[in-house]
Scaffold this motif. Structure first.
Motif, mmCIF file in Angstrom:
data_model
loop_
_atom_site.group_PDB
_atom_site.id
_atom_site.type_symbol
_atom_site.label_atom_id
_atom_site.label_comp_id
_atom_site.label_asym_id
_atom_site.label_seq_id
_atom_site.Cartn_x
_atom_site.Cartn_y
_atom_site.Cartn_z
ATOM 1 N N ILE A 243 -9.560 -6.964 -9.547
ATOM 2 C CA ILE A 243 -8.381 -6.873 -8.682
ATOM 3 C C ILE A 243 -8.412 -7.962 -7.621
ATOM 4 C CG2 ILE A 243 -7.143 -5.422 -7.036
ATOM 5 C CD1 ILE A 243 -8.385 -2.989 -8.547
ATOM 6 N N ARG A 247 -5.653 -10.972 -7.122
ATOM 7 C CA ARG A 247 -4.914 -11.231 -5.880
ATOM 8 C C ARG A 247 -5.076 -12.695 -5.440
ATOM 9 N NH1 ARG A 247 -2.925 -6.577 -3.767
ATOM 10 N NH2 ARG A 247 -3.992 -4.603 -4.260
ATOM 11 N N ARG A 248 -6.262 -13.210 -5.654
ATOM 12 C CA ARG A 248 -6.531 -14.604 -5.290
ATOM 13 C C ARG A 248 -5.700 -15.554 -6.164
ATOM 14 N NH1 ARG A 248 -7.490 -18.372 -1.755
ATOM 15 N NH2 ARG A 248 -9.097 -19.897 -2.296
ATOM 16 N N ILE A 250 -2.828 -14.890 -7.660
ATOM 17 C CA ILE A 250 -1.425 -14.758 -7.248
ATOM 18 C C ILE A 250 -1.170 -15.531 -5.960
ATOM 19 C CG2 ILE A 250 0.335 -13.125 -6.455
ATOM 20 C CD1 ILE A 250 -1.092 -11.024 -8.264
ATOM 21 N N GLU A 251 -2.094 -15.373 -5.015
ATOM 22 C CA GLU A 251 -1.954 -16.037 -3.716
ATOM 23 C C GLU A 251 -1.859 -17.556 -3.874
ATOM 24 O OE1 GLU A 251 -4.539 -16.533 0.441
ATOM 25 O OE2 GLU A 251 -5.396 -15.507 -1.305
ATOM 26 N N ARG A 280 -0.620 -10.409 -11.941
ATOM 27 C CA ARG A 280 0.395 -9.547 -11.329
ATOM 28 C C ARG A 280 0.388 -8.160 -11.968
ATOM 29 N NH1 ARG A 280 3.166 -13.084 -8.112
ATOM 30 N NH2 ARG A 280 3.228 -15.224 -8.906
ATOM 31 N N VAL A 283 -2.710 -6.200 -10.650
ATOM 32 C CA VAL A 283 -2.495 -5.673 -9.307
ATOM 33 C C VAL A 283 -1.505 -4.513 -9.335
ATOM 34 C CG1 VAL A 283 -1.551 -6.216 -7.032
ATOM 35 C CG2 VAL A 283 -3.112 -7.815 -8.155
ATOM 36 N N GLU A 287 -2.326 -0.732 -8.123
ATOM 37 C CA GLU A 287 -1.561 -0.082 -7.061
ATOM 38 C C GLU A 287 -0.958 1.232 -7.534
ATOM 39 O OE1 GLU A 287 1.146 -3.129 -5.868
ATOM 40 O OE2 GLU A 287 -0.315 -4.091 -4.518
#
Length: 293
Positions: A243, A247-248, A250-251, A280, A283, A287
């Motif tokens: 995860i 996120r990294r 996507i960022e 994506r 994540v 969530e």
């Protein structure tokens, strides 16, 4: 991205067992299949039907997805099961022994005629050689919203019986059948859950098979015992490190200066834009899992 519904652990519960139906309301399974078919003896079918419908209408299952597995329409109980399930309005109705696209479209029409609410979806058991050969055309029906098809369920015990394949450690005999159905599911945007692991006392073997199913692309696994839920939920959930890396990715891809780039270096790894799409989803499912705990 469209919101996702976790289907890591999908637990069969015998419809004839009132205590099991009540216990299901306390279990950590993502979905429950209240079974009127294989788990119920012929002389208990009608009583089980009444009991399951009463349980679904009474509710109390919380965030768990509630699915009724009916008997096939070729049986003495199939039509009455469909009518009762449609009236009860579960999250989904699971059709056994699906073999052709017509099994989906005709069932969808039947439950609509019986008054099923729009939220009631169809799940399809893939458990015959004909189903495997027709996998693409069966799942293609999902492109029509009227078909209501949202999930494939692998019936590995029945596939083994019908093909005479042996369910050996590592499931070499099943890999082609499983992979064909995963490809069909992904091609047409439906979820797919793996077949059951019969020896619920063998935790190591069960974990290995969960990991294999996950690596093949399954969204989760069907279960025959509550003690299998915890391991299944763990294996089919993204790991914390996965995860964090997602996120990294996507960022970095979302930075204005990277909008037109197809590949980037992220933490020493070469990552393409398709990996950002995968990130994506990772994540989003993480969530969704977090939101229901």
């Amino acid at each position: 991205m469209t919101s996702l519904r976790p289907r890591r652990s999908v637990l069969y519960m015998p419809g004839s067992n009132a205590r099991a139906l009540e216990k299901a309301k306390t279990l950590a399974a993502d979905a429950l299949i209240l079974d009127l078919e294989d788990a119920v003896a012929p002389d208990a079918k009608e009583a089980a039907r009444d009991q399951v419908m009463a349980a679904v209408k009474a509710g109390g299952f919380g965030r768990r997805e509630v699915v009724i597995r009916v008997n096939g329409t070729h049986t003495p109980w199939g039509k009455a099961d469909l009518a009762a399930a449609a009236a009860a309005g579960p999250d989904a109705i699971l059709i056994p022994k699906v073999s052709t696209p017509g099994d989906i479209t005709l069932t969808a029409k039947a439950i609509r005629d019986f008054g099923a609410p729009e939220h009631t979806r169809l799940w399809a058991m893939m458990e015959t050689p004909t189903a495997i050969l027709n996998a693409d055309s069966i799942v293609r029906t999902a492109l029509d919203p009227a078909a209501r098809l949202s999930v494939l369920v692998m019936g590995t015990n029945d596939i083994a019986k019908e093909t005479r394949a042996r369910l050996t450690k590592g499931r070499l005999s099943m890999l082609a059948y499983l992979s064909i159905c995963v490809a069909a599911a992904r091609a047409h945007g439906v979820d797919i859950v793996d077949g059951v692991y019969n020896d619920f006392s063998d935790e190591a073997g069960f974990r290995a098979e969960c990991e294999q199913g996950r690596d093949l692309g399954m969204d989760g696994k069907t279960l025959i015992h509550p003690k299998q839920v915890e391991i299944c939920n763990e294996v089919f959930a993204p790991a914390e490190a996965e995860i964090a890396f997602a996120r990294r990715v996507i960022e970095i891809f979302d930075l204005p200066e990277n909008q037109s780039k197809g590949a980037l270096q992220v933490d020493g790894k070469m990552v393409e834009r398709l990996h950002a799409d995968m990130a994506r989803r990772t994540v989003a499912i993480a969530e969704a899992i977090s939101a229901q705990t």
